[in-house]
Design a protein around this motif. Structure first.
Motif, short mmCIF file in Angstrom:
data_model
loop_
_atom_site.label_atom_id
_atom_site.label_comp_id
_atom_site.label_asym_id
_atom_site.label_seq_id
_atom_site.Cartn_x
_atom_site.Cartn_y
_atom_site.Cartn_z
N THR A 56 0.86 -1.18 0.00
CA THR A 56 0.00 0.00 0.00
C THR A 56 0.89 1.23 0.00
OG1 THR A 56 -1.66 -1.23 1.26
CG2 THR A 56 -1.90 1.17 1.16
N LEU A 57 0.64 2.13 -0.94
CA LEU A 57 1.39 3.38 -1.06
C LEU A 57 0.49 4.52 -0.61
CD1 LEU A 57 2.77 2.83 -4.68
CD2 LEU A 57 3.96 2.39 -2.54
N TYR A 58 1.05 5.40 0.17
CA TYR A 58 0.32 6.58 0.64
C TYR A 58 1.04 7.82 0.13
CZ TYR A 58 -1.46 3.12 3.93
OH TYR A 58 -2.01 1.99 4.48
N VAL A 59 0.34 8.64 -0.62
CA VAL A 59 0.93 9.90 -1.06
C VAL A 59 0.48 10.99 -0.10
CG1 VAL A 59 1.04 9.19 -3.49
CG2 VAL A 59 -0.92 10.48 -2.68
N ALA A 60 1.22 12.07 -0.10
CA ALA A 60 0.94 13.17 0.82
C ALA A 60 -0.44 13.76 0.60
CB ALA A 60 2.00 14.26 0.65
N SER A 61 -1.01 14.23 1.68
CA SER A 61 -2.30 14.91 1.61
C SER A 61 -2.12 16.25 0.89
CB SER A 61 -2.83 15.17 3.02
OG SER A 61 -1.99 16.10 3.70
N LEU B 140 3.29 -8.15 -6.18
CA LEU B 140 2.46 -7.70 -5.06
C LEU B 140 1.19 -7.03 -5.57
CD1 LEU B 140 5.28 -5.95 -2.97
CD2 LEU B 140 4.29 -8.21 -2.52
N GLN B 141 0.14 -7.16 -4.82
CA GLN B 141 -1.06 -6.37 -5.10
C GLN B 141 -0.74 -4.95 -4.63
OE1 GLN B 141 -4.49 -7.53 -2.83
NE2 GLN B 141 -5.69 -5.80 -3.53
N VAL B 142 -0.93 -3.95 -5.48
CA VAL B 142 -0.56 -2.58 -5.14
C VAL B 142 -1.80 -1.71 -5.05
CG1 VAL B 142 0.76 -0.55 -5.86
CG2 VAL B 142 1.70 -2.84 -6.23
N ARG B 143 -1.89 -0.98 -3.95
CA ARG B 143 -2.98 -0.01 -3.75
C ARG B 143 -2.36 1.33 -3.44
NH1 ARG B 143 -5.73 -3.57 0.82
NH2 ARG B 143 -3.55 -3.51 1.37
N VAL B 144 -3.03 2.39 -3.89
CA VAL B 144 -2.53 3.75 -3.67
C VAL B 144 -3.63 4.57 -3.02
CG1 VAL B 144 -1.55 5.81 -4.76
CG2 VAL B 144 -1.07 3.55 -5.73
N PHE B 145 -3.28 5.26 -1.95
CA PHE B 145 -4.21 6.14 -1.25
C PHE B 145 -3.56 7.50 -1.05
CE2 PHE B 145 -5.44 1.90 0.21
CZ PHE B 145 -6.81 1.93 0.03
N LYS B 146 -4.41 8.51 -0.95
CA LYS B 146 -3.93 9.85 -0.60
C LYS B 146 -4.19 10.04 0.89
CE LYS B 146 -4.25 13.47 -3.25
NZ LYS B 146 -4.66 14.69 -3.96
N ALA C 4 3.46 10.26 5.02
CA ALA C 4 3.69 10.61 3.61
C ALA C 4 3.94 12.11 3.47
CB ALA C 4 2.49 10.21 2.76
N LEU C 5 4.97 12.44 2.73
CA LEU C 5 5.29 13.83 2.42
C LEU C 5 5.30 13.98 0.90
CD1 LEU C 5 8.23 14.55 4.90
CD2 LEU C 5 5.89 15.38 5.04
N PRO C 6 5.20 15.20 0.40
CA PRO C 6 5.26 15.39 -1.05
C PRO C 6 6.55 14.79 -1.62
CG PRO C 6 4.57 17.40 0.02
CD PRO C 6 5.01 16.46 1.11
N PHE C 7 6.40 14.01 -2.67
CA PHE C 7 7.53 13.39 -3.37
C PHE C 7 8.24 12.33 -2.52
CE2 PHE C 7 7.20 17.94 -4.44
CZ PHE C 7 6.52 17.78 -5.64
N LYS C 8 7.63 11.96 -1.40
CA LYS C 8 8.17 10.91 -0.51
C LYS C 8 6.99 10.13 0.08
CE LYS C 8 11.58 10.19 3.06
NZ LYS C 8 12.62 10.81 3.86
N PRO D 160 7.62 20.35 11.34
CA PRO D 160 8.31 21.20 10.36
C PRO D 160 9.72 20.69 10.03
CG PRO D 160 7.95 22.37 12.43
CD PRO D 160 7.22 21.08 12.53
N GLU D 161 10.36 20.05 11.00
CA GLU D 161 11.71 19.53 10.75
C GLU D 161 11.70 18.50 9.61
OE1 GLU D 161 10.34 18.69 14.19
OE2 GLU D 161 10.62 20.83 14.43
N ARG D 162 10.61 17.71 9.52
CA ARG D 162 10.52 16.71 8.46
C ARG D 162 10.43 17.36 7.09
NH1 ARG D 162 6.25 13.00 8.30
NH2 ARG D 162 7.66 11.79 7.01
N VAL D 163 9.66 18.44 7.00
CA VAL D 163 9.50 19.13 5.72
C VAL D 163 10.82 19.81 5.33
CG1 VAL D 163 8.20 20.89 4.48
CG2 VAL D 163 7.04 19.47 6.16
N ILE D 164 11.46 20.45 6.29
CA ILE D 164 12.73 21.12 6.02
C ILE D 164 13.79 20.10 5.63
CG2 ILE D 164 14.59 22.47 7.10
CD1 ILE D 164 12.29 23.82 8.78
N LYS D 165 13.84 18.97 6.34
CA LYS D 165 14.81 17.92 6.03
C LYS D 165 14.57 17.36 4.62
CE LYS D 165 16.55 13.45 7.49
NZ LYS D 165 16.31 12.25 8.26
N LEU D 166 13.31 17.16 4.25
CA LEU D 166 12.99 16.65 2.92
C LEU D 166 13.48 17.63 1.85
CD1 LEU D 166 11.66 14.70 0.93
CD2 LEU D 166 9.51 15.91 1.31
N GLN D 167 13.25 18.91 2.05
CA GLN D 167 13.71 19.90 1.09
C GLN D 167 15.23 19.88 0.97
OE1 GLN D 167 11.83 23.61 2.17
NE2 GLN D 167 9.85 22.92 1.42
#
Length: 122
Positions: free
Chosen positions: A8-13, A90-96, A112-116, A47-54
């Motif tokens: 199962t893949l979760y993309v960022a809200s 694998l069976q793959v499912r994607v959710f937001k 889930a974060l944008p692009f991660k 916020p540290e997670r977003v800054i670290k991702l950038q």
């Protein structure tokens, strides 16, 4: 019978994506990052997670990704689910994350974060 394992893949809200973009704008314009952080505090995303991702993505890639106005990570991964399934078996499912009816027994969607995207393998 053996059941097929699933991924199962979760993309960022949408809120997480806006947080990422607004924080980037504030950093680029030397604006008030505190105001952006306060605005998105309700998301629970540190916020540290977003800054670290950038930082991990690098300034050039962040700038490129931020400029992709029509980029829809959910749609892209949803369209690729069949391919990923055929390659992995694998069976793959994607959710937001944050969407209605999100299957999330391990509470991974919030990570889930944008692009991660976040992943759950069962």
């Amino acid at each position: 019978l053996e059941t097929k394992k699933s991924l199962t893949l979760y993309v960022a809200s949408d809120d997480a994506r806006e947080y990422f973009l607004e924080l980037r704008r504030a950093q680029k314009e030397h604006g008030d990052r505190g105001a952006v952080i306060k605005k998105y505090a309700k998301t629970g995303i540190k916020p540290e997670r977003v800054i670290k991702l950038q930082y991990e993505l690098g300034e050039d890639l962040v700038e490129t990704l931020a400029g992709l106005k029509q980029f829809d990570e959910f749609e892209i991964l949803s369209r690729a689910a069949g391919f990923i399934s055929s390659e992995t078996g694998l069976q793959v499912r994607v959710f937001k994350a944050g969407g209605a009816d999100v299957y999330d027994p391990a509470k991974k969607a919030a990570g889930a974060l944008p692009f991660k995207p976040a992943f759950y393998l069962e």
